[in-house]
Design a protein around this motif. Structure first.
Motif, PDB file in Angstrom:
ATOM      1  N   ALA A  90      94.411  -0.990  58.407  1.00 44.40           N
ATOM      2  CA  ALA A  90      93.728  -0.673  59.663  1.00 44.40           C
ATOM      3  C   ALA A  90      93.339   0.800  59.715  1.00 44.40           C
ATOM      4  O   ALA A  90      92.231   1.156  60.136  1.00 44.40           O
ATOM      5  N   GLU A 119      91.307   0.417  67.205  1.00 46.67           N
ATOM      6  CA  GLU A 119      92.381   0.667  66.242  1.00 46.67           C
ATOM      7  C   GLU A 119      93.736   0.692  66.938  1.00 46.67           C
ATOM      8  O   GLU A 119      94.716   0.116  66.429  1.00 46.67           O
ATOM      9  N   THR A 122      94.787  -2.817  67.729  1.00 50.57           N
ATOM     10  CA  THR A 122      95.151  -3.528  66.500  1.00 50.57           C
ATOM     11  C   THR A 122      96.520  -3.103  65.999  1.00 50.57           C
ATOM     12  O   THR A 122      97.356  -3.948  65.645  1.00 50.57           O
ATOM     13  N   GLU A 141      92.133  -5.331  73.140  1.00 57.38           N
ATOM     14  CA  GLU A 141      91.146  -5.264  72.062  1.00 57.38           C
ATOM     15  C   GLU A 141      89.779  -5.758  72.511  1.00 57.38           C
ATOM     16  O   GLU A 141      88.750  -5.338  71.967  1.00 57.38           O
ATOM     17  N   PHE A 248      86.326  -4.652  62.076  1.00 62.42           N
ATOM     18  CA  PHE A 248      87.660  -5.075  62.509  1.00 62.42           C
ATOM     19  C   PHE A 248      87.822  -6.586  62.410  1.00 62.42           C
ATOM     20  O   PHE A 248      88.816  -7.090  61.907  1.00 62.42           O
ATOM     21  N   LEU A 252      90.342  -7.357  59.523  1.00 63.22           N
ATOM     22  CA  LEU A 252      91.715  -7.361  60.017  1.00 63.22           C
ATOM     23  C   LEU A 252      91.963  -8.659  60.772  1.00 63.22           C
ATOM     24  O   LEU A 252      91.584  -8.813  61.926  1.00 63.22           O
ATOM     25  N   VAL A 254      93.935 -10.364  62.701  1.00 67.41           N
ATOM     26  CA  VAL A 254      95.115 -10.301  63.559  1.00 67.41           C
ATOM     27  C   VAL A 254      95.500 -11.686  64.073  1.00 67.41           C
ATOM     28  O   VAL A 254      96.671 -11.926  64.401  1.00 67.41           O
TER      29      VAL A 254
END
Length: 509
Positions: A90, A119, A122, A141, A248, A252, A254
């Motif tokens: 990240a 960020e 995250t 987010e 993102f 990423l 998540v």
């Protein structure tokens, strides 16, 4: 350093950076400050990895304290082998985005502020050990992501796409909140009713786990995203900004991370019972995304459907509930965080040079931009799972875990790999090798020094993870072994309990 609140620093530094970007008035000063903030964040993430003890299953670098005592929400942070490697990824993604943000139209300061806010949210998801805090960061987010799509999107439909994205995320937020509230009510007698570690040590009864699991699975299926909840992603990738929110969401995962780090450890019995549903969603996404990507001429949309296909494979590995499947899913998430993001950066570089990334509008790029072509091919082969790259071990372990759970799941994983090779090579042939279209044959510049730095860094990570996978596995194995043992032990306990009931076949015998 032993008493330094490292995780709090990693969490709050991007928030400070976001506020600073808003307060500054000079664009040049803001960019310099952003580079400094992003660089310090990456340095702190490196320190965190150095302090992390491989092979230890429980959370480390733990920080705790009450945040909202009346609701039982605890400020409880920690990293384990599942989350530790995602924090540096990240931080690195943020640094690379900051490096290219000045190429965005509409002012860099607000864009940088939104990137740092994303960020922070995250990192919050990655280090939270309290379900209330985890939900809060998942929710936070959404707002900066919505603003980035709406203001810095490159497509004419960006306002419509931003609204559609917000609608999908609202469903995810509400369903995940319902699950957290359910757990809060069920844990009313516990000292820490929303603690992830508390629920891992003393889970709910199997029957009570199922509604919570289904709510969280729906919420995270939207965020991963998997078929049929994926329709927001291709639109965001096509009409969203070249730098920012798309990086993102592509890099990423998540949603998939939360499934592995939060949902299965807290609800192991329900995970066992509904593994077939997770696998079905994974296979559907794997095949649907791969087939659409094969016929998609636009590189940005192709990458979106490729991401849907790959995270379908990740979900299939998680659904196997095996050690190999968990390892493969985690490695594949890390690999996608590098490869797909690099490919999306390349799509942005191409769009700035040619005005389009549709394969029919391109051609002959291997002669016009040879360095960009080589990087594209390396990243495409890593996504396919070529030996020596970061994608190989992840693909192999997912397939192994799926085969151990069900041979049909393993077959689907193999078909997904073949589809991946097909759509990447088809696009490479049409856009890079085929003779160029006449009106696009004018010379264009190859990678600049800054672009080459970005691509070179990501290529190095691809080969580092592919050729020296052992250290990465060492970091994650302690937590993954504990999780696999926990799920397996719970499954055997459930079977034994059923066999001992008066109405079971065992009792009749």
């Amino acid at each position: 350093m032993e008493t330094f609140p490292l995780l709090s620093a990693l969490l709050f530094l991007p928030l400070v950076a976001s506020v600073t970007m808003t307060a500054l008035r000079d664009e040049r000063v803001a960019r310099l400050a952003a580079w400094a903030f992003a660089g310090v964040e990456l340095l702190l993430a490196g320190v965190m990895i150095l302090r992390f003890q491989s092979g230890v299953p429980g959370p480390q670098l733990v920080e705790n304290g009450f945040l909202i005592p009346g609701l039982g929400v605890q400020y409880h942070l920690g990293v384990d082998g599942i989350s530790a490697l995602f924090v540096p990824v990240a931080a690195l993604m943020t640094l690379l985005m900051v490096l290219h943000t000045d190429e965005q139209a509409g002012g860099a300061r607000q864009n940088l502020a939104s990137i740092f806010a994303m960020e922070a949210s995250t990192v919050g998801v990655l280090v939270s050990l309290d379900l209330g805090l985890w939900w809060l960061f998942l929710t936070l987010e959404v707002w900066p992501a919505y603003l980035v799509i709406r203001r810095w999107g490159t497509g004419e439909r960006r306002h419509e796409v931003a609204r559609r994205f917000a609608a999908f995320m609202a469903v995810s937020v509400v369903t995940s909140l319902a699950a957290v509230v359910w757990l809060r009510v069920q844990g009313a007698g516990r000292p820490f009713p929303l603690s992830v570690t508390s629920w891992m040590q003393d889970p709910l009864a199997a029957a009570a786990q199922e509604p919570v699991f289904l709510l969280l699975l729906l919420a995270l299926a939207i965020r991963i995203p998997v078929f049929p909840f994926h329709t927001w992603l291709p639109q965001v990738v096509e009409h969203g900004p070249l730098v920012g929110v798309t990086v993102f969401f592509l890099g990423l995962k998540v949603g998939a991370y939360s499934l592995l780090r939060v949902v299965i450890p807290v609800l192991p019995d329900a995970a066992q019972h509904w593994a077939w549903l997770m696998a079905g969603l994974g296979v559907a996404g794997l095949l649907h995304g791969g087939l659409i990507a094969m016929v998609e001429p636009n590189l940005r949309r192709m990458l979106a459907f490729a991401s849907v296909s790959h995270v379908g494979g990740v979900l299939l590995g998680i659904a196997s509930l095996t050690m190999a499947g968990f390892q493969g899913a985690l490695l594949q998430m890390l690999s996608l965080g590098v490869c797909v993001v690099c490919l999306f950066f390349l799509a942005g570089f191409l769009q700035r040079r040619t005005g389009a990334v549709d394969a029919p509008s391109l051609g002959g790029l291997v002669h016009r931009v040879p360095r960009l072509s080589v990087v594209f091919l390396v990243m495409a082969m890593a996504c396919v799972g070529m030996p020596g790259t970061s994608g190989f071990n992840g693909e192999h372990l997912i397939m192994l875990g799926a085969l151990r759970a069900n041979w049909l799941w393993g077959l689907a994983a193999g078909v997904g790999t073949l589809l991946s090779a097909a759509y990447f090579l088809i696009y490479f042939q049409r856009a890079f090798i085929r003779a160029p279209v006449v009106n696009t044959a004018s010379p264009i510049s190859d990678l600049t020094a800054r672009e080459w730095l970005t691509c070179g860094t990501l290529c190095a990570l691809v080969f580092w993870c592919g050729l020296f996978t052992g250290p990465f596995l060492d970091v994650m194995n302690g937590s993954l072994k504990s999780l696999a043992h926990k799920v397996d032990r719970r499954a055997h306990t459930t079977v034994t309990t059923l066999e001992q009931q008066p109405g079971s076949n065992h009792a009749l015998e």
